[in-house]
Design an enzyme around this catalytic site. Structure first.
Site, PDB file in Angstrom:
ATOM      1  N   SER A 150       0.842  -1.194   0.000  1.00 30.66           N
ATOM      2  CA  SER A 150       0.000   0.000   0.000  1.00 30.66           C
ATOM      3  C   SER A 150       0.887   1.257   0.000  1.00 30.66           C
ATOM      4  O   SER A 150       1.738   1.402  -0.866  1.00 30.66           O
ATOM      5  CB  SER A 150      -0.954  -0.042   1.192  1.00 30.66           C
ATOM      6  N   ASP A 316      -8.816  -6.650  -4.638  1.00 28.74           N
ATOM      7  CA  ASP A 316      -8.474  -5.333  -4.081  1.00 28.74           C
ATOM      8  C   ASP A 316      -9.127  -4.260  -4.944  1.00 28.74           C
ATOM      9  O   ASP A 316      -8.780  -4.091  -6.108  1.00 28.74           O
ATOM     10  CB  ASP A 316      -6.957  -5.162  -4.077  1.00 28.74           C
ATOM     11  N   HIS A 349      -7.859  -5.497  -0.286  1.00 26.62           N
ATOM     12  CA  HIS A 349      -6.609  -4.768  -0.134  1.00 26.62           C
ATOM     13  C   HIS A 349      -5.783  -5.282   1.035  1.00 26.62           C
ATOM     14  O   HIS A 349      -4.542  -5.358   0.957  1.00 26.62           O
ATOM     15  CB  HIS A 349      -6.921  -3.282   0.062  1.00 26.62           C
TER      16      HIS A 349
END
Length: 370
Positions: A150, A316, A349
């Protein structure tokens, strides 16, 4: 991993201030960090972990007296992809954070009060500047690898853009090189929830003479909304479905469904470990990130010979696979040696935080031997 300890390092001082990308300076910067494994004789086995938005330096092992492992304990440790019998792993809390590293909730030495909204705006490149200073502090010139998921992946990408000669391998997981309007919108609503909370007090809620509790409601709501985007519809359906929290519906507008109870819990526990100002600053950093806007970025990476592994997860939707493919296209078109893998996972995610066989095997294979 066994018991681990968080260390502190003062990396910038009034005699050697941190000059930020935006032109401002910070006279003092302390960084909290942890290390795992042993550095070898020529310092060639170092792997740097860059954490995501709400992460911290405690990536693996257990703090004394705690039963909760570090946030990436399933990937760091003996026999794991970041094998601490082979690698010396470093993880700091990033600049602007609130878990031991200088940030907006820290005391401004010039005023004796918390910086609050007087803290300067940051860029991903500022995180990398501090990371590099930590490496110098530890006596390490070059990384065998830098890895992050991320926003951590954004830091890895920026590091390779700025000083590719310092990063032999770059692992970018579930990340983006440029946020979409939808992603910016999610963060904008989260920030408004915080700033419109009366407890925010125009960012001065930490001052001793301001009688407010802080924007606890706004921060909890921001976390609840963000957490929805970290999961997937499939994952939520499998975990909660339409189950009621109790045996039957209570009716009304309270917490009735199991998923509501889960989000309420996530919002509540977040208040004990994160500061609203850091949330504002760090989400804003992500909005402006766009390293490939520099036409020379990929050329520098290619000249520095950093090898890349870019990974995404098929469910995601916060940073979907198109974000990773954009990174891959930019790198490959510029002649950068790049591997790409999309991993199947129902968990959205947050899959980058989980123990998934294909995911872990891919990371371990890319790292190879020192």
């Amino acid at each position: 991993m066994g018991t681990t300890h968080t260390h502190q390092a003062e990396l910038f001082t009034p005699d050697n201030p941190l000059r930020l990308s935006g032109g401002a300076e910070l006279a003092q910067v302390e960084v909290a960090y942890e290390t795992y494994g042993e550095l070898n004789h020529d310092a060639s086995n170092a792997i740097f972990v860059c954490h995501a938005l709400t992460g911290d330096a405690h990536a693996a092992g257990f703090h004394e007296g705690s039963s909760k492992p570090g946030w990436w304990d399933n990937i760091i440790g003996p026999g794991r992809p970041l094998d601490t019998d082979r690698w010396f792993v470093i993880c700091p809390n990033l600049l602007g954070g609130c878990r031991g590293t200088t940030g907006p909730s820290s005391i401004n030495p010039a005023t004796g009060r918390a910086y609050g909204v007087d803290f300067p705006l940051l860029q991903i490149s500022d995180f990398v500047t501090v990371h590099r200073a930590l490496l110098a502090h530890l006596g390490i010139e070059k990384l065998y690898a830098a890895i992050g998921g991320s926003m951590g992946g954004m830091q890895v990408l920026q590091w390779a853009v700025e000083t590719p000669e310092q990063v032999e391998r770059a692992v970018v997981i579930a990340a983006s090189s440029r946020l979409t309007a939808q992603n910016i919108a999610f963060s904008a609503v989260a920030r408004q929830a915080i700033m419109r909370d009366p407890g925010f007090a125009e960012g001065r809620y930490l001052d001793e003479d301001v009688d407010v509790e802080g924007p606890r409601s706004g921060l909890a709501i921001a976390r609840m909304m963000a957490h929805i985007t970290y999961l997937s519809e499939q994952g939520l359906a499998e975990k909660f479905g339409r189950r009621f929290q109790n045996e039957q519906s209570l009716g009304g507008f309270g917490v009735d469904f199991a998923v509501e109870s889960y989000l309420d819990h996530q919002g509540s526990v977040f208040l004990d470990r994160f500061d609203a100002l850091s949330y504002l600053y760090l989400t804003r950093v992500m909005d402006y990130f766009d390293p490939f806007d520099d036409p020379e970025a990929v050329k520098r990476i290619a000249e520095g010979a950093t090898r890349f592994l870019v990974m995404s997860f098929d469910t995601d939707w916060r940073f979907n696979t198109n974000h990773s493919r954009r990174i891959v296209r930019q790198l490959v078109d510029g002649g950068v040696q790049t591997s790409f893998r999309e991993i199947t996972s129902p968990w959205g995610h947050d899959s980058f935080l989980l123990e998934l066989d294909d995911y872990h095997r891919t990371v371990a294979a890319f790292l190879g031997a020192p």
